[in-house]
Scaffold this motif. Structure first.
Motif, PDB file in Angstrom:
ATOM      1  N   GLN A 112      -1.181   9.967   8.425  1.00  0.00           N
ATOM      2  CA  GLN A 112      -0.238  10.362   7.382  1.00  0.00           C
ATOM      3  C   GLN A 112       1.177  10.489   7.940  1.00  0.00           C
ATOM      4  OE1 GLN A 112      -1.744  13.963   5.675  1.00  0.00           O
ATOM      5  NE2 GLN A 112      -3.561  12.983   4.798  1.00  0.00           N
ATOM      6  N   ALA A 113       1.278  10.988   9.172  1.00  0.00           N
ATOM      7  CA  ALA A 113       2.601  11.177   9.766  1.00  0.00           C
ATOM      8  C   ALA A 113       3.259   9.838  10.089  1.00  0.00           C
ATOM      9  CB  ALA A 113       2.484  12.035  11.034  1.00  0.00           C
ATOM     10  N   ILE A 114       2.489   8.895  10.689  1.00  0.00           N
ATOM     11  CA  ILE A 114       3.115   7.633  11.106  1.00  0.00           C
ATOM     12  C   ILE A 114       3.435   6.754   9.902  1.00  0.00           C
ATOM     13  CG2 ILE A 114       2.004   7.687  13.358  1.00  0.00           C
ATOM     14  CD1 ILE A 114      -0.026   5.668  12.367  1.00  0.00           C
ATOM     15  N   GLU A 115       2.703   6.941   8.791  1.00  0.00           N
ATOM     16  CA  GLU A 115       3.028   6.155   7.601  1.00  0.00           C
ATOM     17  C   GLU A 115       4.400   6.516   7.045  1.00  0.00           C
ATOM     18  OE1 GLU A 115      -0.234   6.939   5.038  1.00  0.00           O
ATOM     19  OE2 GLU A 115      -1.432   5.230   5.755  1.00  0.00           O
ATOM     20  N   GLU A 116       4.851   7.725   7.329  1.00  0.00           N
ATOM     21  CA  GLU A 116       6.145   8.171   6.845  1.00  0.00           C
ATOM     22  C   GLU A 116       7.261   7.935   7.865  1.00  0.00           C
ATOM     23  OE1 GLU A 116       5.523  12.217   5.851  1.00  0.00           O
ATOM     24  OE2 GLU A 116       4.207  11.790   4.138  1.00  0.00           O
ATOM     25  N   ASP A 117       6.891   7.476   9.062  1.00  0.00           N
ATOM     26  CA  ASP A 117       7.919   7.158  10.060  1.00  0.00           C
ATOM     27  C   ASP A 117       8.688   5.908   9.633  1.00  0.00           C
ATOM     28  OD1 ASP A 117       7.366   9.302  11.655  1.00  0.00           O
ATOM     29  OD2 ASP A 117       5.919   8.229  12.906  1.00  0.00           O
ATOM     30  N   GLU A 118       9.906   5.800  10.147  1.00  0.00           N
ATOM     31  CA  GLU A 118      10.772   4.709   9.707  1.00  0.00           C
ATOM     32  C   GLU A 118      10.569   3.445  10.519  1.00  0.00           C
ATOM     33  OE1 GLU A 118      15.553   3.943   8.785  1.00  0.00           O
ATOM     34  OE2 GLU A 118      14.863   5.804   9.701  1.00  0.00           O
ATOM     35  N   THR A 119      10.391   3.572  11.831  1.00  0.00           N
ATOM     36  CA  THR A 119      10.304   2.399  12.688  1.00  0.00           C
ATOM     37  C   THR A 119       9.056   2.454  13.551  1.00  0.00           C
ATOM     38  OG1 THR A 119      11.560   3.450  14.488  1.00  0.00           O
ATOM     39  CG2 THR A 119      12.828   2.300  12.778  1.00  0.00           C
ATOM     40  N   SER A 120       8.732   1.308  14.133  1.00  0.00           N
ATOM     41  CA  SER A 120       7.580   1.251  15.034  1.00  0.00           C
ATOM     42  C   SER A 120       7.827   2.061  16.292  1.00  0.00           C
ATOM     43  CB  SER A 120       7.268  -0.207  15.389  1.00  0.00           C
ATOM     44  OG  SER A 120       8.389  -0.824  16.002  1.00  0.00           O
ATOM     45  N   GLU A 121       9.107   2.214  16.710  1.00  0.00           N
ATOM     46  CA  GLU A 121       9.413   3.037  17.883  1.00  0.00           C
ATOM     47  C   GLU A 121       8.984   4.487  17.657  1.00  0.00           C
ATOM     48  OE1 GLU A 121      11.333   0.676  16.745  1.00  0.00           O
ATOM     49  OE2 GLU A 121      11.388  -0.641  18.519  1.00  0.00           O
ATOM     50  N   GLU A 122       9.152   4.989  16.437  1.00  0.00           N
ATOM     51  CA  GLU A 122       8.711   6.346  16.139  1.00  0.00           C
ATOM     52  C   GLU A 122       7.196   6.445  16.198  1.00  0.00           C
ATOM     53  OE1 GLU A 122      10.444   8.138  12.655  1.00  0.00           O
ATOM     54  OE2 GLU A 122      12.227   6.881  12.808  1.00  0.00           O
ATOM     55  N   VAL A 123       6.495   5.409  15.751  1.00  0.00           N
ATOM     56  CA  VAL A 123       5.029   5.407  15.820  1.00  0.00           C
ATOM     57  C   VAL A 123       4.579   5.433  17.280  1.00  0.00           C
ATOM     58  CG1 VAL A 123       2.929   4.159  15.225  1.00  0.00           C
ATOM     59  CG2 VAL A 123       4.851   4.198  13.618  1.00  0.00           C
ATOM     60  N   PHE A 124       5.204   4.606  18.102  1.00  0.00           N
ATOM     61  CA  PHE A 124       4.849   4.593  19.523  1.00  0.00           C
ATOM     62  C   PHE A 124       5.126   5.952  20.166  1.00  0.00           C
ATOM     63  CE2 PHE A 124       5.529  -0.162  19.268  1.00  0.00           C
ATOM     64  CZ  PHE A 124       4.195  -0.463  19.464  1.00  0.00           C
ATOM     65  N   GLU A 181      -6.026   3.474  13.565  1.00  0.00           N
ATOM     66  CA  GLU A 181      -5.213   3.942  12.447  1.00  0.00           C
ATOM     67  C   GLU A 181      -3.758   3.502  12.603  1.00  0.00           C
ATOM     68  OE1 GLU A 181      -6.379   5.246   9.827  1.00  0.00           O
ATOM     69  OE2 GLU A 181      -8.425   5.546  10.521  1.00  0.00           O
ATOM     70  N   ALA A 182      -3.306   3.399  13.842  1.00  0.00           N
ATOM     71  CA  ALA A 182      -1.911   3.024  14.072  1.00  0.00           C
ATOM     72  C   ALA A 182      -1.690   1.524  13.899  1.00  0.00           C
ATOM     73  CB  ALA A 182      -1.487   3.460  15.476  1.00  0.00           C
ATOM     74  N   ALA A 183      -2.750   0.719  14.101  1.00  0.00           N
ATOM     75  CA  ALA A 183      -2.585  -0.740  14.088  1.00  0.00           C
ATOM     76  C   ALA A 183      -1.986  -1.261  12.785  1.00  0.00           C
ATOM     77  CB  ALA A 183      -3.921  -1.418  14.392  1.00  0.00           C
ATOM     78  N   PRO A 184      -2.569  -0.958  11.604  1.00  0.00           N
ATOM     79  CA  PRO A 184      -1.972  -1.501  10.374  1.00  0.00           C
ATOM     80  C   PRO A 184      -0.576  -0.948  10.106  1.00  0.00           C
ATOM     81  CG  PRO A 184      -3.703   0.078   9.856  1.00  0.00           C
ATOM     82  CD  PRO A 184      -3.784  -0.171  11.320  1.00  0.00           C
ATOM     83  N   VAL A 185      -0.348   0.295  10.514  1.00  0.00           N
ATOM     84  CA  VAL A 185       0.986   0.875  10.299  1.00  0.00           C
ATOM     85  C   VAL A 185       2.014   0.164  11.180  1.00  0.00           C
ATOM     86  CG1 VAL A 185       2.361   2.987  10.439  1.00  0.00           C
ATOM     87  CG2 VAL A 185      -0.023   3.099   9.678  1.00  0.00           C
ATOM     88  N   LEU A 186       1.644  -0.092  12.439  1.00  0.00           N
ATOM     89  CA  LEU A 186       2.553  -0.823  13.328  1.00  0.00           C
ATOM     90  C   LEU A 186       2.812  -2.232  12.802  1.00  0.00           C
ATOM     91  CD1 LEU A 186       1.218   0.259  16.842  1.00  0.00           C
ATOM     92  CD2 LEU A 186       3.484   0.730  15.911  1.00  0.00           C
ATOM     93  N   GLN A 187       1.751  -2.846  12.302  1.00  0.00           N
ATOM     94  CA  GLN A 187       1.908  -4.190  11.751  1.00  0.00           C
ATOM     95  C   GLN A 187       2.853  -4.171  10.543  1.00  0.00           C
ATOM     96  OE1 GLN A 187      -1.772  -6.179  11.020  1.00  0.00           O
ATOM     97  NE2 GLN A 187      -0.872  -7.813   9.812  1.00  0.00           N
ATOM     98  N   ALA A 188       2.685  -3.164   9.680  1.00  0.00           N
ATOM     99  CA  ALA A 188       3.563  -3.060   8.515  1.00  0.00           C
ATOM    100  C   ALA A 188       5.004  -2.782   8.931  1.00  0.00           C
ATOM    101  CB  ALA A 188       3.052  -1.955   7.587  1.00  0.00           C
ATOM    102  N   LYS A 189       5.166  -1.888   9.943  1.00  0.00           N
ATOM    103  CA  LYS A 189       6.526  -1.587  10.404  1.00  0.00           C
ATOM    104  C   LYS A 189       7.166  -2.831  11.016  1.00  0.00           C
ATOM    105  CE  LYS A 189       6.032   2.861   9.559  1.00  0.00           C
ATOM    106  NZ  LYS A 189       6.660   3.495   8.389  1.00  0.00           N
ATOM    107  N   ARG A 190       6.379  -3.563  11.776  1.00  0.00           N
ATOM    108  CA  ARG A 190       6.922  -4.776  12.399  1.00  0.00           C
ATOM    109  C   ARG A 190       7.281  -5.812  11.327  1.00  0.00           C
ATOM    110  NH1 ARG A 190       3.780  -7.774  17.276  1.00  0.00           N
ATOM    111  NH2 ARG A 190       4.535  -5.904  18.343  1.00  0.00           N
TER     112      ARG A 190
END
Length: 621
Positions: free
Chosen positions: A292-304, A431-440
């Motif tokens: 839930q937190a990473i889905e609301e992050d703006e960039t992939s750098e924030e997810v990392f 869980e992070a994979a699809p979010v990173l893909q979407a951010k990218r």
């Protein structure tokens, strides 16, 4: 024997002992009271007999023989003593009397003074005797008028009769009775305690087994079952407890199996079923919160960065690397090393930066375990190997390929914890994979909207979005920037003569010339058509003129291909300085555009720097 049984038996024994003690005291007190009451009545009756006999002797004139009467009465069984004591008035009138009438003591005098009968125990505890001292009071009432013979006043104490009787035999009888009574109660108590112990034995055993089972259940072991010892409620408790334990075990096993399926691993064989399941479920809850937190992050750098924080906070891994894969360029970019963002590659060979296939995870697409064999991946740092470090590399799959790599560098004492943590870490990464893909993807789409598709340069939309950032950068650094507007001379003729394909090829070559003659930090923007904008950061107008003239000369000396024909083109450039020429960015841009028109009007193929003389119309920018 259990504590419950001991406590119950002790309580009952105490009650029984207290009961026997109370019965003993009550029996002794009752016998004592009965003895005193019986002795009182006996002595009162005897005293009345003595008084009557003495009165009759006086009336019959036989007072001289009264001593024999007193001796006979004193010899009655149960009486130890019988005395008559004359009062002072009688002594004055009739003399001292016989010897049995003259022995007086303190109690006799007390009764003669007060005129009240006295009943008390004397002789001590070992030889108790009951004494009664009864007064004879002169009275003119009744059958016998005492005042006819005695020259005294009405109510005068003529004398006292003292009788004493032993109650030792009654005390002995009372003690024997109490002993028998207490013995009966004691026997009943023993039988009751034995029966109670037999009743409590199954309850105590069940309680002990329940206590043992609960202690093991607190540690997560629900395998203990209780043996029913009776067919009553106690046995029902044991059966219900066994049913409950079986149900909990089955449900926890099912939950653990489902959780293992969620994290895509095999359930751990552990005796602490409850704690293991609770910890795993708690971990999955944190994974959900992480998503839930990473889905609301703006960039992939924030997810990392969040992945880095999870590795440190949740799993206590302090040495690790996070890599991002550029599949187009076949490169690996270091995103985070040991919690430090954008740090250089440390735990792998730097060669993987330019050749991503040197990473075994990128090449194979599955996790690499270097704990048993550190040479399985030859890109792992030789220095780290010599220091005893091992590694566990996990891929983050995106669009069917490896998009990122998480490398956990382990000390020998961390290997076991890493094996336990790996399934949950992989859950975080899934869980992070699809979010990173979407951010990218979003970054790629955004990048495409800010770039010119034909030349690859930034476009006008980029300038509109980042103009304020450029201004803030100049203010923060307290430096100037030069804005150059560039326009290819007579470009319309090329399109009309050779076609738009040749014109597009010339614009592509022109963009390459611009990029070759500016710094990487400078911005080259296709402003529209054949018009370009170059922003020289940290550069004032004087330095900008030199760069502009170098670009103009490069364009003039370049030969553009138009099919089999080589063309020579020129370019006109106008420039202005922010903030020296214009106090606002768009004002400086307008001034650069005005300078470009001046270059066009003055014959083209030249560089014109803005001056206030060029701004003659005073129009709004």
């Amino acid at each position: 024997m259990s504590k419950l049984q001991n406590k119950t038996l002790f309580s009952m024994s105490s009650v029984m002992f207290l009961l026997m003690f109370v019965i003993s005291l009550a029996g002794l007190a009752s016998f004592r009271d009965f003895s005193i009451r019986a002795a009182t009545e006996h002595t009162r009756t005897t005293a009345e007999m003595i008084r009557v006999a003495l009165t009759e002797s006086m009336l019959n004139g036989t007072m001289d023989t009264r001593h024999s009467l007193l001796e006979r009465i004193a010899g009655v069984e149960g009486l130890d003593e019988a005395r008559v004591v004359r009062g002072d008035a009688v002594k004055e009138q009739f003399g001292e009397g016989i010897a049995m009438e003259t022995q007086a003591d303190r109690l006799d005098y007390q009764v003669m003074i007060t005129g009240e009968a006295l009943y008390t125990l004397v002789g001590g505890y070992l030889n108790p005797r009951f004494r009664a001292t009864i007064p004879y009071i002169a009275s003119s009432k009744g059958d016998v008028n005492c005042l006819n013979c005695h020259q005294v006043k009405e109510g005068t104490v003529l004398g006292v009769v003292t009788l004493s009787a032993s109650i030792a035999h009654m005390r002995t009888a009372g003690i024997i009775t109490v002993i028998v009574l207490v013995s009966v109660v004691a026997l009943f108590s023993i039988i009751s305690l034995l029966y109670l112990r037999r009743i409590l034995q199954p309850l105590a055993l069940t309680a002990q087994e329940v206590e043992h089972a609960v202690k093991l259940a607190n540690s997560g072991d629900f395998s203990v079952r209780i043996q029913p010892h009776t067919n009553d409620e106690i046995g029902a408790i044991a059966k219900h407890f066994n049913t409950l334990s079986t149900g909990i075990t089955n449900k926890l096993t099912e939950i653990r199996h489902n959780v293992a399926c969620l994290v895509q691993t095999q359930p751990l064989e552990t005796t602490d079923l409850l704690t293991d399941t609770a910890n795993t479920v708690s971990g999955l809850v944190k994974v959900s919160q992480f998503k839930q937190a990473i889905e609301e992050d703006e960039t992939s750098e924030e997810v990392f960065q969040r992945i880095s924080e999870v590795l440190q906070a949740e799993f206590q891994f302090n040495t690790f690397s996070i890599y991002e894969i550029d599949s187009n360029r076949k490169q690996i970019r270091s995103v985070c090393v040991d919690g430090i963002a954008q740090a250089p590659i440390q735990w792998c060979s730097p060669d993987i930066g330019d050749k991503c296939t040197a990473c075994r995870v990128v090449r194979t697409g599955h996790y690499i375990d270097g704990r048993e064999n550190t040479l399985i991946c030859r890109s792992f740092s030789h220095d780290a190997q010599s220091q005893g470090y091992k590694y566990l590399c996990l891929p983050v799959i995106q669009s069917g390929g490896v998009g990122s790599v998480i490398q956990i560098v382990l000390k020998p004492e961390e290997e076991a914890s890493a094996e336990r943590a790996r399934p949950l870490v992989e859950s975080y990464l899934r869980e992070a994979a699809p979010v990173l893909q979407a951010k990218r993807l979003m970054a790629s789409l955004r990048e495409s909207t800010l770039n010119d598709a034909m030349t690859g340069l930034r476009n006008r939309r980029f300038l509109e979005e980042y103009a304020e950032t450029l201004v803030n950068q100049c203010k923060r650094r307290r430096t100037a920037m030069t804005l150059m507007m560039l326009d290819l001379d007579y470009f319309k003729t090329v399109n009309d003569t050779y076609g738009h394909d040749i014109g597009d090829a010339i614009l592509i070559d022109l963009a390459a010339i611009f990029m070759a003659n500016v710094r990487e930090s400078d911005l080259v923007i296709r402003y529209g058509g054949e018009e370009f904008l170059i922003i020289l950061l940290d550069t004032d107008a004087e330095a900008g003129v030199s760069v502009a003239d170098k670009i103009r000369a490069a364009v003039e000396n370049h030969q553009f291909k138009a099919g089999s024909t080589l063309l020579t083109k020129t370019i006109s450039i106008g420039l202005a300085d922010y903030p020296n020429d214009g106090q606002a960015f768009w004002q400086a841009l307008k001034f650069a555009d005005v300078s470009l028109y001046a270059a066009k009007e003055n014959g083209r193929n030249q560089v014109v720097r803005f001056s206030q003389e060029l701004w003659v119309s005073k129009e709004k920018y």
